[in-house]
Structure formats: C-alpha cells, structure tokens
Design a protein around this motif. Structure first.
Motif: not given
Length: 310
Positions: A258-287
């Motif tokens: 998501p864009s910068e504004v949206e990412s602040k709403a959905h992600l709370t830390s840098a660790a979240d960005i490169w763990s749960h959310d990125v894996m989910a983003q990959v899984q969406v496209l893979l689906y």
C-alpha cells in the motif's frame, strides 16, 4: 538493498560475454569477465555486511582490477522499506508516478504502453533468461529507459531493442513500484489480506474473484495482462529458473504494497512489513498465478450476480 551504478564505459553484466578489454600485446585468459564479475559481487557482499557502509547514505566508490581490466563501481545501502516506499505524485505528465487511469485515458489504451512494450520485449528475447525479473538490471540503464518512456520519445522501440533485457524487466517493475497507489489499490488492500487468509477453498475463491471484479477497469485489465505474461515466463522454468512462486515473490509486494498513508494504517512496525504482510502479498499473487485463466469478460458478466461493495 544495495544500489550499484557501474561507470558507463566499464560496466560488466552478469551472464553476458566477457568484457572486450585486453591487456596490450597479450590475450586475456578465458572467462575473465565472469570471474571478474564474481569478484565484484563478492566485494559488494562484504561491503553490504560492513556496519559502517550500511549506516552511511553516501555513495561508496571502489575499483577492482583483474588481468588488466579495471571496473569502477559505486554503491550505497538503501533499506528495504525505503526502496519499496510508495509516495503520491502530483504530476500528470509522463507515465511514472502517474495514476494508471490517467495514463490509459491519455493513451486511449486498455493497458499502459510501457507495460505492453516491456512485456513484449521480455517475451521476445528474455523469457528464457536465467533469473529474469529476479536479477537486477544496471540502474543507469533503467533510469535512461524511465526518462525515454516519460518523454514519449520516438526512439523508444529502438532503445528497447538494444537494451539489456534485465534493464527492461527492471523498468517494468519500477513502473509498478512507482504507481501512486498499488495496482490492486489501497481501498481493497485489507480485503485482499483477509481473503487470502480464508481456509475454506470455496469461500476463498468467491472472495478473491469478487475482489478482482471490484478493481477499476484499467487496473483489472492491466493485472490480467501481466498475470498471463508471468504464467508464460513460468512455463520456461526449466530454463529460466523462475517458478510461479519466484515470480510471486518478486511482484507480490510491488503490486500490493500500500501507499505510505495506507501502510501506516495497516502496519505498525518494520518487522511487520517484512514478515506477515509481505508473505500475504506474495500469497495473493501466487493464488492468481496458480488459478486457471481469468477472463475479464467473464468477471464482468458475473458482476451482475454479485454486489460490488467490499
């Protein structure tokens, strides 16, 4: 992420023929280009892991010499969250950083010209390239292509035919990365994250198709166009080593982050960005990559039977 800008007159390219430089009066040993590039990469890795290099934002210049060949390169460290940062653009000219609906309307096209041309060139001479879309192109080449597409230069096709294929692949990724909002939109991002987490196959299928139907037409048509291209790339996996999962890993965050504004709403830390959310983003496209062919016309016909609110 480490950005590397080789100097124009001496930039090696991985997997290409050795550099055509020789010591005066002597023949260069075989495979010098490949060995030299390996040495460059090893040195880059050492520098990347050096805490002092990681902490600085300045360009670090170095020279590597082997068998009479000198390679000068510059590098600097950019954190992953900054390299994929999506920021709004106020410009309406060019194509990079401009809303996809604006570009397609201006071009009177269904898929942006830059997407069609880059995909066509990759399929023409890069679909069997090992690591296509995973191996980075030379940054200066990518920036040159970006400038040509933004200016709608009449020499675009000639430049594409002469350019290293990894630079063209990198330009395509950069285009999607610099969109003001992701191709699959900020509005639907939370729903994509919820939909991919559903455990019931039928519920997931209904949800994921419903989300596609909810995309604006330019986004949906472009996404389906790219989807079929990536599937064709994956068909050459025995040669190019790029599986559906590899391609989803490369493009998932690019198309969904998501864009910068949206990412602040959905992600709370840098660790979240490169763990749960990125894996989910990959899984969406893979689906969607693993899904049977998806027809735009069929999706739109089915809209009559579903609410368009998500």
């Amino acid at each position: 992420m480490t950005d590397v800008l080789p100097q124009p007159d001496c930039s090696p390219k991985a997997g290409r023929e050795p550099l055509a430089l020789e010591e005066s009066g002597s023949k260069r040993p075989p495979n010098t280009g490949a060995r030299l590039w390996g040495r460059v990469r090893n040195k880059l890795l050492r520098n990347k892991l050096d805490p002092q290099t990681v902490e600085t934002k300045n360009w670090h210049t170095d020279v590597i010499e082997m068998n009479g060949i000198k390679v000068e390169f510059s590098m600097k460290f950019t954190s992953r969250d900054m390299s994929l940062k999506r920021t709004p653009s106020k410009k309406q000219t060019g194509v990079f950083g401009v809303k996809i609906s604006v570009v397609t309307k201006r071009e009177r096209s269904k898929v942006p010209y830059i997407v069609r041309q880059c995909v066509e060139e990759v399929e023409k001479r890069g679909i069997e390239e090992v690591g296509i879309y995973r191996i980075s192109g030379v940054a200066t080449d990518i920036q040159a292509l970006k400038a040509v597409f933004d200016a709608n230069n009449k020499d675009i096709l000639l430049m594409l035919s002469d350019m290293d294929i990894n630079a063209i692949a990198g330009t395509l990724k950069l285009y999607f990365r610099e969109l003001p909002e992701p191709l699959l939109t900020d509005r639907l991002y939370p729903a994509f994250m919820e939909g991919i987490a559903l455990s019931d196959p039928a519920a997931k299928e209904n949800c994921m198709m419903h989300l596609l139907r909810s995309l604006p037409d330019p986004n949906l048509i472009t996404f389906l166009f790219l989807l079929e291209h990536l599937k064709r790339v994956a068909e050459k996996e025995p040669i190019n080593k790029m599986s559906l999962h590899n391609l989803a890993t490369v493009f998932g965050p690019t198309l969904l982050r998501p864009s910068e504004v949206e990412s602040k709403a959905h992600l709370t830390s840098a660790a979240d960005i490169w763990s749960h959310d990125v894996m989910a983003q990959v899984q969406v496209l893979l689906y969607y990559l693993q899904h049977p062919p998806i027809s735009f016309a069929e999706l739109k016909r089915n809209t009559l039977y579903f609410s368009t609110d998500v």
